[in-house]
Motif scaffolding. Structure first.
Motif, PDB file in Angstrom:
ATOM      1  N   ASP A  91       0.713  -1.195   0.001  1.00  0.00           N
ATOM      2  CA  ASP A  91      -0.086  -0.028   0.072  1.00  0.00           C
ATOM      3  C   ASP A  91       0.773   1.451  -0.088  1.00  0.00           C
ATOM      4  O   ASP A  91       0.614   2.374  -0.596  1.00  0.00           O
ATOM      5  N   ASN A 157     -10.824  -1.222  -2.568  1.00  0.00           N
ATOM      6  CA  ASN A 157     -10.613  -0.858  -1.194  1.00  0.00           C
ATOM      7  C   ASN A 157     -11.966  -0.448  -0.499  1.00  0.00           C
ATOM      8  O   ASN A 157     -12.132  -0.806   0.661  1.00  0.00           O
ATOM      9  N   GLY A 223      -6.232   2.615   2.986  1.00  0.00           N
ATOM     10  CA  GLY A 223      -6.972   2.230   1.886  1.00  0.00           C
ATOM     11  C   GLY A 223      -7.593   3.651   1.430  1.00  0.00           C
ATOM     12  O   GLY A 223      -7.623   3.723   0.217  1.00  0.00           O
TER      13      GLY A 223
END
Ligand code: ADP
Length: 269
Positions: A91, A157, A223
């Protein structure tokens, strides 16, 4: 004469201030660049040792029958934590890329309805025994001009969050629709909801309403920051509506200019 001298001095001050401002901005840009490079390099360096650890742990896990039972729990824990670290590193790398490169590279016409069907399959797998009712409704067939992998990251997400923050057997509904102003993907859930005060801060990196709960879901806290950046690169924004205890709707709002047009046919063709 005094007036002219004063004016001259003022102009010099103004020019001096402008110069200072330009210098400050250049310095800020350099610092920002250093920050981004550092995060990108650190994430990249962490990836290799994590892959090695994961490999060994998988070996232990596959041969758990030959290992003393008291080690089984430790192996599961270590596997869970390394998976979390890998997610975090991935991420971070994605976010740095979204942050540093200005436009969404490799753009094509994206069939959003088909993309959503794929994401829903993954979400059903994630839901597993929690048996959420996950549905997709494509009210429009328009395709979107954009980067498939960035849009997939943004949408998945939102859908995976809906699974994480909705109790068992809750409802999750994805709606792809358009009106005169734009094209929208709404991800609606019947989950725990969010207090209004938190909503403006949700897309900040590592901002969590309830840190304990979020780490239990294996989330990285990045996210929604990824969603925001990926959408911004498609001239889109994220709208969040939520009622605690009832559920939330996260809507990606794209301008109509993002609709992919079929190429015009030429008369001679
Ligand atoms: P995380 O990895 O913690 O889920 P995100 O950036 O995806 O990080 O989300 C930030 C926070 O927003 C979460 O920690 C959670 O508190 C809240 N959140 C996100 N999606 C939902 C949702 N569908 N319902 C309730 N809360 C949500």
């Amino acid at each position: 004469r005094t007036e002219r001298v004063l004016q001259f001095t003022n102009n010099r001050h103004a020019a001096g201030n402008r110069l200072l401002l330009v210098r400050d901005i250049t310095r800020l840009r350099q610092l920002e660049q250093m920050r981004q490079d550092f995060v990108a390099n650190a994430s990249h360096e962490l990836r290799t040792p994590l892959t090695v650890l994961q490999g060994y742990l998988e070996g232990f896990s596959d041969n758990r029958d030959s290992l003393p039972p008291r080690t089984h729990r430790a192996i599961d824990q270590m596997q869970g934590q390394t998976r979390r670290m890998v997610n975090l590193v991935n991420d971070l790398m994605l976010l740095t890329r979204l942050d540093t490169v200005d436009d969404a590279g490799d753009q094509t016409a994206i069939d959003v309805a088909a993309l959503l069907n794929g994401i829903v399959e993954d979400a059903r797998e994630l839901s597993g025994e929690q048996q959420h009712r996950i549905t997709v409704e494509a009210q429009t067939a328009v395709q979107l001009w954009g980067n498939g992998s960035e849009l997939r990251s943004a949408f998945s997400n939102l859908v995976f969050n809906a699974v994480h923050y909705t109790p068992e057997q809750g409802r999750i509904h994805l709606r792809w629709y358009e009106d005169n102003a734009g094209v929208y993907l709404a991800v609606e859930d019947s989950g725990i909801g969010i207090e209004t005060a938190h909503i403006p801060r949700l897309t900040e990196r590592f901002y969590r309403v309830d840190p304990g709960r979020s780490s239990a879901t294996g989330g990285t806290g990045l996210g929604l920051a990824i969603v925001k950046h990926a959408l911004a690169r498609h001239d889109a924004r994220l709208d969040i509506q939520s009622t605690p205890g009832t559920g939330s709707t996260f809507t990606c709002c794209f301008p109509r200019a993002r609709i992919a047009r079929a190429p015009a046919r030429t008369a001679s063709a």
